[in-house]
Design an enzyme around this catalytic site. Sequence first.
Site, PDB file in Angstrom:
ATOM      1  N   ARG A  84       0.824  -1.216   0.000  1.00 56.72           N
ATOM      2  CA  ARG A  84       0.000   0.000   0.000  1.00 56.72           C
ATOM      3  C   ARG A  84       0.857   1.264   0.000  1.00 56.72           C
ATOM      4  NH1 ARG A  84      -3.806   2.713   4.320  1.00 56.72           N
ATOM      5  NH2 ARG A  84      -5.613   3.347   3.072  1.00 56.72           N
ATOM      6  N   ILE A 136      -7.988   7.188  -0.720  1.00 56.90           N
ATOM      7  CA  ILE A 136      -7.736   5.767  -0.914  1.00 56.90           C
ATOM      8  C   ILE A 136      -8.458   5.069   0.224  1.00 56.90           C
ATOM      9  CG2 ILE A 136      -5.509   6.054   0.264  1.00 56.90           C
ATOM     10  CD1 ILE A 136      -4.491   3.590  -1.138  1.00 56.90           C
ATOM     11  N   SER A 137      -9.285   4.082  -0.089  1.00 56.52           N
ATOM     12  CA  SER A 137     -10.122   3.433   0.920  1.00 56.52           C
ATOM     13  C   SER A 137      -9.289   2.755   1.998  1.00 56.52           C
ATOM     14  CB  SER A 137     -11.026   2.383   0.261  1.00 56.52           C
ATOM     15  OG  SER A 137     -11.970   2.982  -0.584  1.00 56.52           O
ATOM     16  N   ALA A 138      -9.883   2.605   3.173  1.00 58.13           N
ATOM     17  CA  ALA A 138      -9.253   1.838   4.244  1.00 58.13           C
ATOM     18  C   ALA A 138      -9.069   0.398   3.764  1.00 58.13           C
ATOM     19  CB  ALA A 138     -10.106   1.881   5.497  1.00 58.13           C
ATOM     20  N   PRO A 139      -7.961  -0.255   4.143  1.00 55.76           N
ATOM     21  CA  PRO A 139      -7.724  -1.629   3.690  1.00 55.76           C
ATOM     22  C   PRO A 139      -8.873  -2.586   3.975  1.00 55.76           C
ATOM     23  CG  PRO A 139      -5.713  -0.721   4.607  1.00 55.76           C
ATOM     24  CD  PRO A 139      -6.793   0.295   4.859  1.00 55.76           C
TER      25      PRO A 139
END
Length: 221
Positions: A30, A56-59
């Site tokens: 990431r 960017i979305s949370a994992p």
Amino acid sequence: MDHARLIESLVRRGIIKTEKVRRAAERVKRELFVPERYKEVAYEDIPLPIGDDQTISAPHMVFIMNEVLDLEEGQLVLEVGSGSGYHAATIAEIVAPSDSPPSRWGAVITVEINPRLASLAFENLSKAGYSSRVHVVNADGSSGLPLRRKVDRIVVTAAAPQIPPPLIEMLADGGKLVIPVGSPGFWGQDLLLVEKRGNNIIKKHITEVAFVPLRGRYGWS
């Protein structure tokens, strides 16, 4: 938190359920997809800004969506909303895994309406080694793309007021689409799994979510 600990946490919490999703999570770094000033927190389970009011979305959200999509090697996947390219890379490692011969690969087409973010995603994916497996298109993804074949899976990474009809049209029979639907604010949104079975469209609620609003003809602007 480092990369390994993040993955361990997501497995322990039941977010990552399958070996193929875990393997993809391990292979994609990431830190290669976040702005320089956020690299120290790249493996925190939080969304991170990438400019132009986008994130960017949370994992955990990336891997919830990947699990729900039921991805398989060889599939053609459309992503609407490229962001920084991270989500597309994690999908590519399932449909076109780096340890598999290219003859067995599928592909990811990721569509981004924002020209700067499309360039950012292209640059990040190229540097990370995904240029032959992920194709970046600067266009209105909510309106679909004129492809020669139907796609097996679609993932939308921004909240739409409704499911865009062109995306349903693009799905192959038996195909699946995952999309957040609801308010343009960070509330009142539902993550839906949509399955196409012949002339029938089957919808299933997955969880409540908070995404940035989808832009484009079938989005909020």
